[in-house]
Design an enzyme around this catalytic site. Structure first.
Site, PDB file in Angstrom:
ATOM      1  N   CYS A 187       0.611  -0.752  -0.249  1.00  0.00           N
ATOM      2  CA  CYS A 187       0.453  -0.551  -0.380  1.00  0.00           C
ATOM      3  C   CYS A 187       0.752   1.119  -0.516  1.00  0.00           C
ATOM      4  CB  CYS A 187      -1.386  -0.204   1.516  1.00  0.00           C
ATOM      5  SG  CYS A 187      -1.659   1.509   1.530  1.00  0.00           S
TER       6      CYS A 187
ATOM      7  N   CYS B 164       0.511   3.615   2.448  1.00  0.00           N
ATOM      8  CA  CYS B 164       0.969   3.390   3.918  1.00  0.00           C
ATOM      9  C   CYS B 164       2.425   3.573   4.392  1.00  0.00           C
ATOM     10  CB  CYS B 164       1.202   1.800   4.223  1.00  0.00           C
ATOM     11  SG  CYS B 164      -0.758   1.168   4.208  1.00  0.00           S
TER      12      CYS B 164
END
Lengths: 184, 147
Positions: free
Chosen positions: A107, A110
């Site tokens: 991700c 993230c």
């Protein structure tokens, strides 16, 4: 002033140069570029001394306290915990807020969030506990916490009467500071 | 006494094989991220990202690391599920979601409102948007080398 700069070891110079964005890790390899630029600057001011910058054989006279190397560590400050450990942490006694970062390996936001949280961990030190949970590893825990979008942050206050705060997506670091300072 | 002991020992050996696997872990097929997606999938998703950014008038992030990680995430899901499921979400059942299609890249929020919370496709007014709609395989490899 010039002598002061000569005697301090190279890595201390980089701690002074807090340009934005700061490096992810406060360790030597990432900051060597900056030290090179700084070294050339200082060497021009001292034409008389030609000793190598860091590797001097005779003992140096320390004119200032050497840096303690508090944050020059191999590991990140934000630790990855298992579901069991997080649950014990939340249930146990504490007097600082806990920030739980749910993330996934691939991700993108993230990663940016992790950098911000590292900076926050440096700022708050012992005044907040920041941990991260890999949602691919802790599948059931993420499902139980109803994590949907990533990254998801949970701010849990040390005061059990206060509700936890949950944010989804990349949020600015100032918002995180505001939540910790005002809501926790 | 010895007979009893033998009986009890054989009995206790039998038990663990029945009790250890819980019904839950047998039925659910857990899909986990692999260590690295295949080169072929990364190349496919890279080309798709470039083409879709051009088509939608969106740009990649100033930090190409974010773009690289998301492209690899899409490639990883393409390898494991057959469809590029959004890597920036947590799913109860990944295979079912991939079949359903809402979160297959380009996801419905992106197609309808140009909202990409992965920060892969950014509209020009976004603070994080760069000026590029291209990314090379080398850039992807470099940015994700230490992962």
């Amino acid at each position: 002033m010039a002598f002061l700069h000569i005697h301090t070891p190279p890595h201390s110079i980089t701690t002074l140069s807090f340009h934005s964005p700061p490096p992810l890790r406060f360790s030597l390899p990432h900051s060597t570029l900056k030290t090179h630029q700084q070294n050339s600057l200082f060497s021009t001011t001292t034409t008389t001394k030609n000793t190598p910058f860091s590797l001097s054989i005779h003992p140096r006279k320390l004119l200032c306290q050497p840096p303690r190397g508090k944050h020059v560590r191999e590991d990140y400050l934000v630790k990855k915990l298992s579901a069991q450990e997080v649950q014990e942490l939340v249930k146990g006694e504490r007097n600082v807020p806990i920030i739980i970062d749910f993330y996934a390996t691939w991700c993108g936001p993230c990663i940016l969030m992790a950098q911000e949280l590292e900076m926050l961990a440096v700022e708050y030190e012992q005044n907040a506990l920041i941990v991260k949970v890999d949602t691919d590893d802790e599948y059931e825990f993420a499902r139980d916490m109803q994590v949907r979008g990533l990254p998801t942050l949970f701010f849990i206050s040390p005061d059990p009467s206060k509700d936890a705060i949950r944010t989804e997506g990349l949020i600015p670091i100032q918002m995180m500071r505001d939540i910790i300072d005002n809501e926790m | 006494m010895t007979l009893q002991a033998q009986a009890s020992s054989s009995f206790t050996i039998g038990i663990p094989s029945f009790t250890s696997p819980l019904g839950r872990s047998r039925h659910r097929f857990v899909v986990r991220a692999q260590v690295e997606p295949s080169e072929k999938a990364v190349e496919i998703m890279r080309k798709f990202s470039e083409q879709y950014a051009r088509k939608s008038g969106t740009y990649f992030c100033v930090d190409k690391g974010v773009t690289s990680v998301v492209i690899k995430g899409l490639a990883d899901h393409k390898d494991s599920l057959g469809a590029p499921l959004c890597p920036c979400r947590h799913y109860d059942d990944k295979a079912a979601e991939a079949g359903q299609g809402f979160w297959n890249c380009p996801c419905v929020p992106m197609r309808e409102r140009k909202e990409c919370h992965c920060m892969l496709f950014l509209t020009p007014d976004n603070d994080f948007a760069g000026k590029e709609q291209v990314i090379s395989l080398d850039e992807i490899r470099e940015a994700t080398a230490n992962m």
